[in-house]
Design an enzyme around this catalytic site. Structure first.
Site, PDB file in Angstrom:
ATOM      1  N   HIS A  72       0.838  -1.192   0.000  1.00  0.00           N
ATOM      2  CA  HIS A  72       0.000   0.000   0.000  1.00  0.00           C
ATOM      3  C   HIS A  72       0.875   1.245   0.000  1.00  0.00           C
ATOM      4  CE1 HIS A  72      -4.010  -1.826   1.648  1.00  0.00           C
ATOM      5  NE2 HIS A  72      -3.541  -2.452   0.585  1.00  0.00           N
ATOM      6  N   TYR A 201      -9.625   5.365   6.863  1.00  0.00           N
ATOM      7  CA  TYR A 201      -9.874   5.786   8.242  1.00  0.00           C
ATOM      8  C   TYR A 201     -10.967   6.853   8.195  1.00  0.00           C
ATOM      9  CZ  TYR A 201      -5.559   3.520   9.871  1.00  0.00           C
ATOM     10  OH  TYR A 201      -4.582   2.611  10.200  1.00  0.00           O
ATOM     11  N   PRO A 295      -4.912   0.144  18.533  1.00  0.00           N
ATOM     12  CA  PRO A 295      -4.600  -0.340  17.183  1.00  0.00           C
ATOM     13  C   PRO A 295      -4.729   0.697  16.077  1.00  0.00           C
ATOM     14  CG  PRO A 295      -6.766  -1.119  17.860  1.00  0.00           C
ATOM     15  CD  PRO A 295      -6.159  -0.447  19.063  1.00  0.00           C
ATOM     16  N   LYS A 299       0.705  -0.024  15.156  1.00  0.00           N
ATOM     17  CA  LYS A 299       2.059  -0.038  15.677  1.00  0.00           C
ATOM     18  C   LYS A 299       2.425  -1.283  16.480  1.00  0.00           C
ATOM     19  CE  LYS A 299       2.869   2.796  13.479  1.00  0.00           C
ATOM     20  NZ  LYS A 299       3.852   2.753  12.440  1.00  0.00           N
ATOM     21  N   TYR A 387       3.577   6.540  10.292  1.00  0.00           N
ATOM     22  CA  TYR A 387       2.788   5.371   9.876  1.00  0.00           C
ATOM     23  C   TYR A 387       3.654   4.327   9.174  1.00  0.00           C
ATOM     24  CZ  TYR A 387      -1.542   2.967   8.561  1.00  0.00           C
ATOM     25  OH  TYR A 387      -2.561   2.040   8.438  1.00  0.00           O
TER      26      TYR A 387
END
Length: 393
Positions: A72, A201, A295, A299, A387
């Protein structure tokens, strides 16, 4: 039985540590309380940072990951009825993430360990770690109905929050930092192809939602729910309807998820937790035995990998040179990264979720922060940098 490094826990952290030590010429024994079938099917994380992928490849565990992992190059943020994509390689100088379930990482590492690694004992329940502050600590465990003792030069606890390794550090010598959140996640695994190429998200007045995947045919989806929620109160159609409502876009009113049979459904509580230090004598803690993150920032598994990379390097240095320099720095080295990840996970969580006591002012602050992330290259790069993963060690 004696070994250089006794590893408690046969999850991804313990198995990867064993692999790294094996390649460095350091012997180890892995003790796992569950049977192999259980370890290989327990569902956990699915997002691998760039650094985690690189470590797995270097350890010889990248073949199936490279064939089946879904690379991704970004994520999508949805809020205020709008969609915004963050391009990770453009923001980080080329780093990206890979979707590859923890269950698959574990299967790959078990196969390698059984093929050419040291002993890996399943159904070996550890009862205690004795003498952590001596030069010959011992792990007491039961295997095949017999109580046994494994003496070690070092012990690494990769057995999670509920394991025995954490409690082997005397209570008066450890400090715990913790935050609980007033919401949980309802997660489902569904036999439905994702209608999105990357994770979504969503910030919504109805609560947070996350669209992820495990394979091109299997979706992994989450809804923010109240603490104490019973999954039975959420029949499948209600889950799908609520997901569609939270992902709704003003410009695409007909946008819907692909629906399919729900094969798993569970509620996950949210918490942040760190214990310090991560080392006591010859006992070192790694992964969930030392820290837990919500979550939202993906991480947990990646922090565990970073821990064992540092500990493997330190142990190999000790064996090769006799120097304790890297071992003595282990806790401080790991905690710098841990606290950065805790902060990132906290920020993602509190920005995207609706607190039950949240005021309209609080909501406007969240929207302002999300708008800044999508409008400012500097803010977007900060999110992308965290991220895709900070340097290990």
């Amino acid at each position: 039985m004696h070994t250089t490094v006794g590893i408690i826990g046969g999850g991804p952290a313990g198995l990867l540590l064993a692999r790294l030590l094996h390649r460095a010429g350091v012997d180890s024994v892995v003790l796992e309380s569950r049977d192999r079938a259980y370890v290989e099917r327990r569902q956990r994380a699915g997002i691998l940072e760039q650094g985690t992928v690189d470590v797995l490849r270097a350890a010889g565990a990248g073949a199936r990951l490279d064939r089946e992992g879904l690379v991704h190059d970004g994520i999508e943020l949805r809020f205020d009825g709008r969609a915004h994509r963050l391009d990770f390689p453009a923001l980080t100088g080329g780093r990206r993430v890979t979707v590859y379930a923890q269950t698959e990482v574990v299967k790959d590492l078990i196969a390698l360990q059984l093929a050419d690694g040291g002993p890996l004992l399943f159904e070996a329940e550890v009862h205690a770690v004795d003498g952590a502050d001596t030069d010959r600590p011992a792990v007491r465990y039961t295997h095949e109905g017999r109580e046994q003792t494994l003496t070690c030069d070092y012990v690494v606890g990769c057995d999670g929050f509920h394991g025995v390794a954490r409690t082997a550090v005397p209570e008066h010598l450890r400090t715990t930092y913790e935050r609980t959140y007033p919401y949980s996640w309802l997660g489902i695994l569904a036999e439905a192809p994702p209608v999105y190429d990357e994770l979504i998200y969503a910030h919504s007045p109805r609560g947070f939602a996350l669209a992820s995947m495990r394979t091109p045919a299997v979706s992994r989806l989450y809804l923010q729910v109240t603490n104490g929620t019973d999954p039975a109160d959420w029949p499948d159609e209600r889950v799908w309807d609520e997901l569609d409502a939270r992902f709704a876009l003003d410009a695409e009113p007909d946008w819907r998820l692909e629906r399919g049979p729900v094969t798993q459904k569970a509620v996950l509580p949210m918490r942040s937790w760190v214990t310090e230090p991560m080392r006591h004598g010859r006992l070192l803690l790694a992964g969930d035995a030392a820290h837990i993150v919500p979550p939202t920032g993906a991480k947990g598994l990646n922090l565990a990998v970073a821990d064992v990379v540092v500990v493997a390097r330190a142990l190999a240095h000790r064996v090769d040179t006799g120097s304790d320099e890297l071992l003595e720095a282990y806790s401080a080295t790991c905690l710098r990264r841990v606290w950065r990840a805790e902060h990132f996970s906290y920020a993602m969580t509190t920005t995207l979720h609706a607190d039950p006591d949240q005021s309209p002012f609080d909501t406007r602050l969240q929207l302002a922060q999300l708008d800044r992330i999508t409008a400012s290259p500097h803010a977007a790069a900060e999110l992308a940098d965290n991220y895709t993963g900070l340097p290990m060690g």
